[in-house]
Design a protein around this motif. Structure first.
Motif, PDB file in Angstrom:
ATOM      1  N   ILE A 151       0.855  -1.182   0.000  1.00 39.38           N
ATOM      2  CA  ILE A 151       0.000   0.000   0.000  1.00 39.38           C
ATOM      3  C   ILE A 151       0.889   1.229   0.000  1.00 39.38           C
ATOM      4  O   ILE A 151       1.897   1.273   0.709  1.00 39.38           O
ATOM      5  N   MET A 152       0.532   2.209  -0.825  1.00 40.28           N
ATOM      6  CA  MET A 152       1.238   3.488  -0.824  1.00 40.28           C
ATOM      7  C   MET A 152       0.263   4.581  -0.416  1.00 40.28           C
ATOM      8  O   MET A 152      -0.829   4.699  -0.977  1.00 40.28           O
ATOM      9  N   VAL A 153       0.662   5.353   0.579  1.00 42.43           N
ATOM     10  CA  VAL A 153      -0.136   6.482   1.046  1.00 42.43           C
ATOM     11  C   VAL A 153       0.664   7.759   0.839  1.00 42.43           C
ATOM     12  O   VAL A 153       1.819   7.848   1.262  1.00 42.43           O
ATOM     13  N   LEU A 154       0.052   8.730   0.175  1.00 40.60           N
ATOM     14  CA  LEU A 154       0.642  10.065   0.053  1.00 40.60           C
ATOM     15  C   LEU A 154      -0.334  11.056   0.657  1.00 40.60           C
ATOM     16  O   LEU A 154      -1.518  11.033   0.364  1.00 40.60           O
ATOM     17  N   GLU A 155       0.189  11.903   1.519  1.00 48.55           N
ATOM     18  CA  GLU A 155      -0.631  12.939   2.143  1.00 48.55           C
ATOM     19  C   GLU A 155       0.138  14.256   2.154  1.00 48.55           C
ATOM     20  O   GLU A 155       1.351  14.289   1.917  1.00 48.55           O
ATOM     21  N   LYS A 156      -0.579  15.311   2.469  1.00 49.84           N
ATOM     22  CA  LYS A 156       0.046  16.616   2.654  1.00 49.84           C
ATOM     23  C   LYS A 156      -0.128  17.056   4.111  1.00 49.84           C
ATOM     24  O   LYS A 156      -1.177  16.816   4.711  1.00 49.84           O
ATOM     25  N   LEU A 157       0.903  17.668   4.669  1.00 50.50           N
ATOM     26  CA  LEU A 157       0.850  18.168   6.045  1.00 50.50           C
ATOM     27  C   LEU A 157       0.980  19.687   6.001  1.00 50.50           C
ATOM     28  O   LEU A 157       2.009  20.220   5.585  1.00 50.50           O
TER      29      LEU A 157
END
Length: 219
Positions: A151-157
């Motif tokens: 699983i690949m998760v990309l988020e912005k903080l």
């Protein structure tokens, strides 16, 4: 409603509609290729011809189109969203690009409705923070992955909510890496690699991207 109020209401509706359409033009997608470093992410996840993958929170299909080309005609892409209008637009986008290996799924908020044990990799790009029932969704994703699936998760903080609680961050449509890392590990994943600073989301100074790639562990 007064005539002035009606005018501003109509103007806002028109502006929102215009922005919504403009957001998904081909030129915008090409720009996103650069600031999101999409090719690099697909290489990082080792996506290749014949793979079966999923794009959760696919919207109108930006990533799904990339994945469809990467896995080629021998592979398959499950594009999942909770809005049927987005999926309809995705199908139009796929047809216009002669991509026939994308299967759209109208998911529930707590279940992406993916086939069990079928997937090599699941991508959750700028969507994880929107998932209220994340424990259930992660469990469904784990069941959908093959024994060595990822699983690949990309988020912005966003800078203004660094150090805030999970609830405060989610309310700001953002999320820190450490929350997701812990949640994935608790759900039966091991971290393969992570990038704390993947650049700026939409090149905005207050939105730093991060990436986690995790692998399903045998239990």
């Amino acid at each position: 409603m007064t005539k002035t109020g009606l005018f501003f209401s109509l103007l806002c509706t028109l502006l929102i509609s215009t922005l919504s359409l403009a957001q998904y033009t081909s030129s915008d997608w090409e720009s996103r290729d650069k600031w999101m470093k999409t090719d690099f992410l697909l290489e990082m996840a080792e996506v290749s011809a014949g793979d079966v993958v999923a794009d959760i929170g696919c919207h109108e299909g930006y990533l799904s189109m990339h994945l469809a080309r990467k896995v080629e005609s021998s592979g398959r892409v499950y594009a999942v969203d909770v809005r049927d209008d987005r999926l309809a637009t995705l199908r139009e986008n796929a047809n216009s690009r002669n991509l026939s290996n994308i299967i759209t799924i109208l998911g529930d908020y707590d279940n992406p409705k993916l086939p069990e044990g079928a997937l090599d990799c699941v991508f959750v790009i700028d969507t994880y923070h929107e998932i209220t029932a994340y424990k259930k969704v992660i469990n469904h994703i784990r069941k959908a992955l093959k024994s060595k699936g990822q699983i690949m998760v990309l988020e912005k903080l966003k800078k203004r909510i660094i150090g805030k609680s999970r609830e405060e961050q989610v309310a700001a449509h953002s999320l820190a890496m450490h929350y997701v890392e812990k949640e994935l590990q608790q759900a039966g994943f091991s971290i393969v690699s992570k990038i704390e600073n993947h650049g700026l989301w939409e090149k905005e100074d207050d939105k730093q991207m991060w990436v986690i790639l995790a692998k399903k562990t045998l239990q």
